[in-house]
Write a protein that holds these residues in place. Structure first.
Motif, short mmCIF file in Angstrom:
data_model
loop_
_atom_site.label_atom_id
_atom_site.label_comp_id
_atom_site.label_asym_id
_atom_site.label_seq_id
_atom_site.Cartn_x
_atom_site.Cartn_y
_atom_site.Cartn_z
N MET A 20 0.84 -1.20 0.00
CA MET A 20 0.00 0.00 0.00
C MET A 20 0.88 1.25 0.00
O MET A 20 1.89 1.31 0.69
CB MET A 20 -0.91 0.01 1.24
N ASP A 21 0.46 2.26 -0.78
CA ASP A 21 1.21 3.52 -0.82
C ASP A 21 1.18 4.25 0.52
O ASP A 21 2.16 4.88 0.91
CB ASP A 21 0.64 4.45 -1.90
N LEU A 111 -1.49 9.16 -4.72
CA LEU A 111 -1.36 7.79 -4.23
C LEU A 111 -2.40 6.88 -4.87
O LEU A 111 -3.55 7.28 -5.06
CB LEU A 111 -1.48 7.75 -2.72
N ALA A 112 -2.00 5.66 -5.15
CA ALA A 112 -2.90 4.69 -5.79
C ALA A 112 -3.55 3.74 -4.80
O ALA A 112 -4.57 3.13 -5.11
CB ALA A 112 -2.14 3.88 -6.84
N SER A 113 -2.97 3.61 -3.60
CA SER A 113 -3.53 2.65 -2.64
C SER A 113 -3.43 3.20 -1.22
O SER A 113 -2.47 3.90 -0.87
CB SER A 113 -2.81 1.31 -2.76
N HIS A 148 -6.60 9.20 -8.86
CA HIS A 148 -5.38 8.42 -8.63
C HIS A 148 -5.63 7.12 -7.86
O HIS A 148 -5.04 6.11 -8.16
CB HIS A 148 -4.33 9.24 -7.89
N LEU A 149 -6.47 7.21 -6.86
CA LEU A 149 -6.70 6.08 -5.96
C LEU A 149 -7.36 4.93 -6.71
O LEU A 149 -8.36 5.11 -7.41
CB LEU A 149 -7.58 6.54 -4.80
N ARG A 150 -6.77 3.73 -6.59
CA ARG A 150 -7.29 2.54 -7.26
C ARG A 150 -7.64 1.42 -6.30
O ARG A 150 -8.33 0.49 -6.67
CB ARG A 150 -6.25 2.01 -8.28
#
Length: 178
Positions: A20-21, A111-113, A148-150
């Motif tokens: 996780m980011d 951030l993606a995660s 961005h967040l996935r």
């Protein structure tokens, strides 16, 4: 078309989420080590996290701030001060604000995660059923607007909490489906 965001629930330790980011800290107002989530994250991150946090404190209920992750395997820690149930009112709005602000900070930093604990349910005594509903409803409302967040993960301490989160997530997702 808006990309989808995966929401997952797992049992585990919030301080050990290397994929996780960012991880979210259930912080106290002074952003210092304590018990529970804050103690685990500060211990794993090392003393430099407390040094960085010192400059950002104090924060108020519902507020979130972001720091580096220091000794954690993540890029950032997002610190949220959830409401103390029965004292900080309106508690449901303040708790929802924690999740919204954390997502906004993650988005603002590309951030993606992002991994959340069950905010306010430990020492702040927020009833787990209500906190789960607020957390999941807020996240489900916010993530469609994210660029961005996935992936959002809820990291739960015990099997009963994990079951509650998974059941509530299924109910909320089914209620939103046409």
């Amino acid at each position: 078309m808006t990309p989808t965001v995966e929401i997952e629930c797992r049992q585990g330790d919030i301080a050990h989420q290397p994929d996780m980011d960012a991880v979210v800290n259930a912080a106290n107002a002074q952003l210092m080590p304590g018990g529970g989530v804050a103690g685990a994250l500060h211990q794993a991150a090392g003393p430099s996290l407390a040094e960085e946090c010192h400059r950002l404190a104090p924060i108020r209920p519902g507020q979130a701030v972001i720091t580096g992750a220091h000794g954690l395997p993540n890029r950032h820690v997002i610190h949220c001060l959830g409401p103390v149930y029965g004292r900080d009112e309106p508690s449901d709005m303040l708790l929802a604000t924690c999740y919204r602000e954390a997502i906004a900070l993650a988005e603002g930093h590309g951030l993606a995660s992002l991994a959340f604990p069950a905010l306010s349910t430990g020492a702040f005594c927020y009833p787990m059923n209500e906190a789960t509903r607020v957390a999941l409803t807020t996240v489900l409302t916010e993530v469609p607007h994210c660029r961005h967040l996935r992936r959002v993960r809820f990291v739960l301490h015990d099997a009963a909490s994990l079951t509650l989160y998974r059941q509530t997530l299924t109910l909320l997702e089914n209620a939103a489906s046409p």
